[in-house]
Design a protein around this motif. Structure first.
Motif, mmCIF file in Angstrom:
data_model
loop_
_atom_site.group_PDB
_atom_site.id
_atom_site.type_symbol
_atom_site.label_atom_id
_atom_site.label_comp_id
_atom_site.label_asym_id
_atom_site.label_seq_id
_atom_site.Cartn_x
_atom_site.Cartn_y
_atom_site.Cartn_z
ATOM 1 N N ILE A 234 0.811 -1.213 0.000
ATOM 2 C CA ILE A 234 0.000 0.000 0.000
ATOM 3 C C ILE A 234 0.847 1.268 0.000
ATOM 4 N N GLY A 235 1.965 1.284 0.741
ATOM 5 C CA GLY A 235 2.828 2.469 0.722
ATOM 6 C C GLY A 235 3.409 2.716 -0.653
ATOM 7 N N ASN A 236 3.910 1.653 -1.308
ATOM 8 C CA ASN A 236 4.434 1.787 -2.669
ATOM 9 C C ASN A 236 3.373 2.325 -3.615
ATOM 10 N N ALA A 237 2.140 1.847 -3.471
ATOM 11 C CA ALA A 237 1.061 2.265 -4.365
ATOM 12 C C ALA A 237 0.791 3.762 -4.234
ATOM 13 N N PHE A 238 0.820 4.291 -3.003
ATOM 14 C CA PHE A 238 0.622 5.729 -2.826
ATOM 15 C C PHE A 238 1.702 6.521 -3.551
ATOM 16 N N TYR A 239 2.969 6.120 -3.395
ATOM 17 C CA TYR A 239 4.036 6.849 -4.060
ATOM 18 C C TYR A 239 3.951 6.719 -5.566
ATOM 19 N N GLY A 240 3.546 5.558 -6.036
ATOM 20 C CA GLY A 240 3.393 5.368 -7.468
ATOM 21 C C GLY A 240 2.338 6.280 -8.065
ATOM 22 N N ILE A 241 1.284 6.548 -7.313
ATOM 23 C CA ILE A 241 0.230 7.453 -7.786
ATOM 24 C C ILE A 241 0.670 8.911 -7.700
ATOM 25 N N VAL A 242 1.354 9.261 -6.629
ATOM 26 C CA VAL A 242 1.768 10.644 -6.410
ATOM 27 C C VAL A 242 2.795 11.107 -7.450
ATOM 28 N N THR A 243 3.733 10.242 -7.802
ATOM 29 C CA THR A 243 4.867 10.652 -8.628
ATOM 30 C C THR A 243 4.467 11.330 -9.938
ATOM 31 N N PRO A 244 3.602 10.741 -10.782
ATOM 32 C CA PRO A 244 3.288 11.396 -12.057
ATOM 33 C C PRO A 244 2.447 12.663 -11.906
ATOM 34 N N LEU A 245 1.869 12.888 -10.737
ATOM 35 C CA LEU A 245 1.080 14.101 -10.539
ATOM 36 C C LEU A 245 1.949 15.347 -10.514
ATOM 37 N N TYR A 246 3.251 15.177 -10.367
ATOM 38 C CA TYR A 246 4.150 16.322 -10.360
ATOM 39 C C TYR A 246 4.237 17.007 -11.717
ATOM 40 N N ASN A 247 3.919 16.298 -12.787
ATOM 41 C CA ASN A 247 4.091 16.866 -14.127
ATOM 42 C C ASN A 247 3.009 16.325 -15.050
ATOM 43 N N ARG A 248 2.232 17.224 -15.630
ATOM 44 C CA ARG A 248 1.139 16.824 -16.515
ATOM 45 C C ARG A 248 1.618 15.963 -17.683
ATOM 46 N N ASP A 249 2.853 16.196 -18.144
ATOM 47 C CA ASP A 249 3.374 15.432 -19.273
ATOM 48 C C ASP A 249 3.471 13.945 -18.973
#
Length: 519
Positions: free
Chosen positions: A330-345
């Motif tokens: 579950i912790g990995n999944a949160f980071y995996g979701i958060v990461t691409p939100l930093y950049n719309r591209d």
């Protein structure tokens, strides 16, 4: 802020996540980069005369040192800067700060010192990626100088956990909702703080933002610059603002992109950052609905959020298999979701990873989580996930007790962010295990008497909300606000020509835009 650290532990402010994603997932062929100018051109700078005078006699040897640049990676150059471990005891132990220079490609104007955020992200990596991060006008005019702030990268790096312990920490549940989960959460947070003290010794007491800012002034003098020209992103804006407060007369041209409101306490920072990520996630889902014939997440934003929430519930109960015999927890999944939100591209990466997870594979989300944590196939490539804990907790050791994360506190956070609120509420306990004690007194940041400082914010920035840039521009006596209308973390080189021209004109020509300027 590259990192929010472990959302589990403490808030982080990082721009470096998105350029790390860019490097790892760039699907286009690189164009050959223009060759750097001859080294002899680099030494015949047009910068102002050197001012290596030290603020006190005991620092004179540090300020007057000469850097020994050597070729290290292709056309790049590396050196080390010697600084006191403790500025209150300048004649005591010293440490080495790692530097990397990308020589100017054209008529050299001077040195541009850069920092990608974190805290904890290595600035040498940021500079090494200069051809992707900065545009040609800056690459031609400046030696791009990256440094690993003390405690990070190769600069007396903080160590807190073994790789196996760090894997377990990042995989753990950032939102404990049973007594057993709360006990496990408290144990791992305490273990982290104790590990920093045991494995890093006295260094854990000397990685504050104030000390890193003092190092930057030693670096300025060693580079032969009378004033500092600087571009800091995310947490790098806090570092830059701290420098401006300590050395207002040495401020040249400072760009603070993705600015942090340095007046807020951890609770308010957490609530507002949680709201920023909620806005970004909703924007991502709305974009899916608007651009796909049928969005795989649902027909409305609320349906999309429900789909993601259900997926996370399933992963918490039954982790997904990933490559290399690993499990997406579950912790990995949160980071995996958060990461691409930093950049719309890189929203397309989030879509691919979520689709894969919904089909039963955790590999793609794990790859994104690994980028966030700087984890490679052979282990962690830097200590950013440990340094961020040490730096943030030394700057502000205040912490909420584990038994104080009650329904009322969680409700306040969930009002700001139904998706991420409870995670950010629990992150307030993150410094409970910290054992570092700084010798630096707190400061109020106003930077009175400094030259104009350019403060930049983006309307839908997930990690550093626009209101933070607006607040910092007001707090700085000479702050000038530049606002970008868009998505993603930080503004420069994000496809907005108005923003890029304003920043480059300021750094290259000293042209200060109107306050405020909207792009």
């Amino acid at each position: 802020m590259k990192k929010l650290l472990a959302l589990v532990v403490v808030i982080a402010l990082v721009a470096s996540t998105f350029w790390a994603v860019a490097v790892a997932f760039d699907r286009t062929e690189d164009e050959p980069a223009p060759s750097p100018s001859d080294p002899s051109d680099s030494t015949s700078a047009t910068a102002e005369p050197t001012d290596s005078s030290a603020p006190s006699p005991e620092l004179e040897s540090f300020y007057s040192q000469e850097l020994d640049w050597e070729e290290c990676e292709g056309d790049l150059e590396c050196a080390t800067l010697t600084v006191p471990l403790d500025y209150a005891d300048a004649e005591g132990e010293t440490i080495e700060v790692a530097l990397l220079k990308v020589p100017a490609r054209g008529d050299r104007q001077g040195s541009l010192v850069v920092n990608p955020g974190g805290p904890g992200a290595p600035g040498t990596d940021y500079a090494a990626a200069a051809s992707r991060v900065f545009r040609e006008p800056l690459l031609r005019a400046f030696d791009i100088i990256g440094f690993d702030p003390r405690g990070t990268g190769e600069s007396a790096p903080i160590d807190c956990l073994t790789d196996e312990q760090l894997d377990a920490y990042l995989a753990s549940d950032p939102n404990p909702d049973t007594a057993a989960e709360e006990e496990a959460y408290a144990e791992i947070v305490q273990e982290f703080g104790q590990g920093c003290a045991e494995r890093s010794g006295d260094a854990v007491n000397h990685v504050s933002t104030i000390e890193a800012a003092r190092d930057m002034d030693v670096l300025r003098a060693a580079l032969g610059e009378s004033t500092l020209t600087y571009l800091g992103a995310s947490y790098g804006t806090k570092l830059g603002a701290t420098y401006a407060e300590l050395f207002p007369d040495k401020v040249g041209r400072l760009v603070l992109d993705g600015a942090v409101d340095v007046s807020l306490d951890n609770r308010q920072l957490g609530i507002e950052q949680a709201a920023g990520f909620e806005t970004a996630l909703r924007s991502y889902i709305q974009n899916c609905i608007d651009t796909a014939e049928t969005c795989f997440l649902g027909d409305s934003v609320d349906e999309g959020l429900a789909t993601i929430d259900e997926l996370l519930v399933q992963i918490e109960a039954d982790p997904l298999p990933a490559d290399d015999d690993r499990e997406l927890q579950i912790g990995n999944a949160f980071y995996g979701i958060v990461t691409p939100l930093y950049n719309r591209d890189y929203w397309f990466l989030l879509s691919a990873a979520l689709r894969s997870a919904l089909d039963g594979s955790g590999t793609a989300l794990m790859e994104l989580a690994d980028i966030y944590a700087s984890r490679g196939p052979e282990g962690y490539t830097d200590n950013s996930s440990e340094a961020i804990f040490a730096i943030n907790c030394l700057d502000d050791p205040s912490s909420v007790g584990f038994d104080e994360v009650d329904d009322e506190l969680v409700a306040d956070f969930e009002e700001a962010s139904p998706t991420f609120g409870s995670i950010f509420a629990w992150s307030l306990t993150g410094c409970s295990g910290s054992q570092g004690t700084t010798t630096e007194a707190p400061i109020e940041i106003r930077a009175e008497g400094a030259a104009p400082i350019l403060v930049v914010g983006t309307t839908r920035d997930p990690a550093t909300p626009l209101k933070w840039a607006e607040a910092l521009a007001e707090q700085l006596e000479t702050g000038v606000l530049l606002r970008r209308d868009g998505d993603g973390h930080t503004a420069y080189n994000s496809g907005n020509e108005c923003i890029d021209t304003a920043i480059e004109s300021y750094l290259l020509e000293g042209d200060v835009p109107a306050d405020p300027t909207d792009c």
